[in-house]
Enzyme design. Structure first.
Site, PDB file in Angstrom:
ATOM      1  CE  LYS A 221      -3.633   2.274   2.691  1.00 18.91           C
ATOM      2  NZ  LYS A 221      -4.525   2.135   3.878  1.00 18.91           N
ATOM      3  CE  LYS A 274      -6.335   2.041  -0.553  1.00 17.39           C
ATOM      4  NZ  LYS A 274      -6.958   2.119   0.775  1.00 17.39           N
TER       5      LYS A 274
HETATM    6 ZN    ZN Z   1      -5.302   3.299   8.270  1.00 16.35          ZN
END
Ligand code: ZN
Length: 349
Positions: A221, A274
């Site tokens: 992420k 992501k």
């Molecule tokens: Zn968070």
């Protein structure tokens, strides 16, 4: 014709193949369907939904056209509509009424996400309910876990002020995951990029007799500017500093593979990249390096910029949404979390 060409002509029996004509494969819809390499199905999609406490809530999110904050009762109707169109899963984000320094609202069995989970599993038992597992929506400072603050009981003088306390946060993540799984969540999806989060959650779930609950890790992420609209939607921007100490630098793809390796070793069932569109190379690299199912998250900014351009008449909404998702699938994602999920399922039907 020079001598070489003349000799080639003789040895090939005088037959020249002419230009290669790949257009033969595109001549008709049937031919195009036969040679299509990547499909996009409603069953590939996960629908993200924001839950706040209350009854009868359907509050528009201004920066994300067509998206709403729901209450545990109203979300059932929205999820049912998506499920009816073939979307197999939702992922829930909570917006609590109250926040504190360690996000204790995330441990509340009657918090928005556990309440919505119970309602969804009662009415839609086949629907896969995923619980986004993080503390940023529940902490008053907006960071993804407990932070080292002098006023707090868990303060550590040997660590910097404002530092995200990794191991204390792991304990909190384990406890909250058990709460959400007990409410009926099928999948716990830790999103905070806390070192060791997958292992800690796996251990806590197993100790609570929830060994059948899967973990989908937000393994890679990135600290992305594309999350902007989400922070409006989840009302969770950091009040000081940013998340660059725990989310990944957008410049790094080899480190993404290390993150994935660690999460696999800790017992992740599904790994995620992501955002999606600015990181298609990372999706491709993870696909090549790892045999786990791979999810990609088409984040709020990716959704909102297509909407904004379409609202100005600059882009075609449906065409761009579908193309963006096919691109993510082509890069190697098995499943995609997308705010377009319900729309796409309807367009594909
Ligand atoms: Zn968070």
């Amino acid at each position: 014709m020079n001598e070489d060409q003349a000799r080639d002509e003789r040895t090939s029996g005088g037959v020249s193949p002419g230009p290669v004509r790949l257009r033969r494969l595109r001549f008709s819809p049937g031919m195009r369907a036969l040679v299509k390499e990547t499909d996009l199905l409603a069953s590939d999609l996960i629908y993200p939904l924001f839950i706040r406490p209350g009854v009868g809530v359907k509050k528009p999110i201004v920066s994300m056209p067509g998206q709403f904050q729901w209450s545990p009762d109203t979300v059932v109707e929205e999820a049912a509509a998506a499920a009816e169109l073939g979307v197999p899963a939702v992922i829930l984000f909570g917006i609590p009424d109250f926040k504190d320094s360690c996000g204790s609202g995330n441990l509340d069995p009657d918090g928005p996400v556990p309440s919505a989970t119970r309602a969804l599993k009662k009415e839609l038992p086949e629907l896969v309910v995923m619980s986004d597992m993080c503390f940023c929506e529940y902490t008053e400072h907006g960071h993804c876990g407990a932070v080292n603050l002098a006023a707090e009981a868990h303060y550590r003088a040997d660590l910097p002020e404002g530092y995200l306390l990794n191991d204390h946060t792991l304990e909190l993540l384990g406890r909250a995951s058990v709460v959400h799984a007990s409410a009926g969540a099928d999948v716990i999806a830790p999103s905070g990029m806390i070192d060791g989060m997958v292992g800690a959650i796996r251990a806590a779930l197993d100790a609570a007799g929830q060994e059948h609950i899967a973990i989908m890790s937000y393994a890679a992420k990135f600290a992305s500017a594309f999350y902007g609209p989400f922070r409006d939607a989840a009302e969770s921007p950091p009040q000081f500093g940013d998340r660059a100490q725990y989310q990944m630098d957008p410049a790094n793809w080899r480190q993404a593979l290390r993150e994935v390796e660690l999460d696999v070793a800790e017992g992740a069932d599904i790994v995620m990249v992501k955002p999606a569109m600015p990181y298609l190379d990372v999706i491709r690299a993870v696909r090549a390096a790892c045999n786990l199912p791979l999810a990609a998250y088409q984040v709020s900014g990716e959704y909102s910029m297509i909407h904004a351009a379409a609202a100005n008449g600059w882009l075609d909404l449906q065409g761009c949404a579908l193309e963006s998702l096919v691109g993510i699938r082509r890069a190697g994602a098995d499943m995609i979390i997308t705010y377009f999920a319900k729309d796409v399922a309807r367009w594909l039907a």
